[in-house]
Design a protein around this motif. Sequence first.
Motif, PDB file in Angstrom:
ATOM      1  N   CYS A 130       0.760  -1.389  -0.255  1.00 21.10           N
ATOM      2  CA  CYS A 130      -0.002  -0.110  -0.154  1.00 21.10           C
ATOM      3  C   CYS A 130       0.725   1.326  -0.160  1.00 21.10           C
ATOM      4  N   ALA A 131       1.964   1.272   0.660  1.00 18.70           N
ATOM      5  CA  ALA A 131       2.898   2.357   0.658  1.00 18.70           C
ATOM      6  C   ALA A 131       3.534   2.587  -0.543  1.00 18.70           C
ATOM      7  N   ARG A 132       3.838   1.617  -1.175  1.00 18.36           N
ATOM      8  CA  ARG A 132       4.534   1.618  -2.564  1.00 18.36           C
ATOM      9  C   ARG A 132       3.263   2.145  -3.625  1.00 18.36           C
ATOM     10  N   LYS A 133       2.081   1.567  -3.631  1.00 16.31           N
ATOM     11  CA  LYS A 133       0.943   2.181  -4.436  1.00 16.31           C
ATOM     12  C   LYS A 133       0.779   3.604  -4.368  1.00 16.31           C
ATOM     13  N   HIS A 134       0.911   3.990  -3.050  1.00 16.88           N
ATOM     14  CA  HIS A 134       0.307   5.550  -2.512  1.00 16.88           C
ATOM     15  C   HIS A 134       1.739   6.627  -2.361  1.00 16.88           C
ATOM     16  N   ARG A 162       3.292   8.675  -3.914  1.00 17.71           N
ATOM     17  CA  ARG A 162       3.017  10.000  -4.553  1.00 17.71           C
ATOM     18  C   ARG A 162       1.970  10.643  -3.559  1.00 17.71           C
ATOM     19  N   ASP A 163       1.078  10.209  -3.249  1.00 19.34           N
ATOM     20  CA  ASP A 163       0.098  10.771  -2.094  1.00 19.34           C
ATOM     21  C   ASP A 163       0.691  10.999  -0.928  1.00 19.34           C
ATOM     22  N   ILE A 164       1.668  10.256  -0.392  1.00 21.60           N
ATOM     23  CA  ILE A 164       2.347  10.257   0.860  1.00 21.60           C
ATOM     24  C   ILE A 164       3.363  11.488   1.025  1.00 21.60           C
ATOM     25  N   GLU A 165       4.092  11.374  -0.128  1.00 27.80           N
ATOM     26  CA  GLU A 165       5.127  12.417  -0.452  1.00 27.80           C
ATOM     27  C   GLU A 165       4.587  13.894  -0.809  1.00 27.80           C
ATOM     28  N   GLY A 166       3.357  13.879  -1.320  1.00 28.51           N
ATOM     29  CA  GLY A 166       2.514  15.007  -1.550  1.00 28.51           C
ATOM     30  C   GLY A 166       1.886  15.614  -0.538  1.00 28.51           C
ATOM     31  N   LYS A 167       1.970  14.862   0.513  1.00 27.78           N
ATOM     32  CA  LYS A 167       1.144  15.156   1.980  1.00 27.78           C
ATOM     33  C   LYS A 167      -0.379  15.229   1.715  1.00 27.78           C
ATOM     34  N   LEU A 168      -0.930  14.686   0.682  1.00 25.44           N
ATOM     35  CA  LEU A 168      -2.338  14.528   0.657  1.00 25.44           C
ATOM     36  C   LEU A 168      -3.092  13.750   1.733  1.00 25.44           C
ATOM     37  N   PRO A 169      -4.333  14.445   2.121  1.00 24.40           N
ATOM     38  CA  PRO A 169      -5.129  13.778   3.222  1.00 24.40           C
ATOM     39  C   PRO A 169      -5.347  12.333   2.756  1.00 24.40           C
ATOM     40  N   ALA A 170      -5.491  11.102   3.489  1.00 21.32           N
ATOM     41  CA  ALA A 170      -5.798   9.820   3.252  1.00 21.32           C
ATOM     42  C   ALA A 170      -7.107   9.640   2.527  1.00 21.32           C
ATOM     43  N   ASP A 171      -8.064  10.670   2.821  1.00 19.24           N
ATOM     44  CA  ASP A 171      -9.257  10.678   2.256  1.00 19.24           C
ATOM     45  C   ASP A 171      -9.407  10.903   0.798  1.00 19.24           C
ATOM     46  N   TYR A 172      -8.308  11.323   0.032  1.00 18.44           N
ATOM     47  CA  TYR A 172      -8.231  11.495  -1.371  1.00 18.44           C
ATOM     48  C   TYR A 172      -7.631  10.231  -1.922  1.00 18.44           C
ATOM     49  N   TRP A 173      -7.136   9.448  -1.306  1.00 13.65           N
ATOM     50  CA  TRP A 173      -6.406   8.180  -1.923  1.00 13.65           C
ATOM     51  C   TRP A 173      -7.547   7.286  -2.532  1.00 13.65           C
TER      52      TRP A 173
END
Length: 57
Positions: free
Chosen positions: A40-44, A46-57
């Motif tokens: 899951c970390a590998r899949k997301h 870009r979202d983690i590095e961009g500090k997007l809220p988890a609601d947007y994943w």
Amino acid sequence: MAEVTCSLCGRTRDGEPPVRALAWVSEQDERGQTWLCPECARKHVRDIEGKLPADYW
């Protein structure tokens, strides 16, 4: 050691070889401490590095 569960897929870290257990990602947010399994970390990443809220994943 406390049981660790992936906040996205529900996978648990129990029984993982020590090397794989090190690949789990911990995150601290308004929900408290959450964990992501390596897949899951590998899949997301870009979202983690961009500090997007988890609601947007």
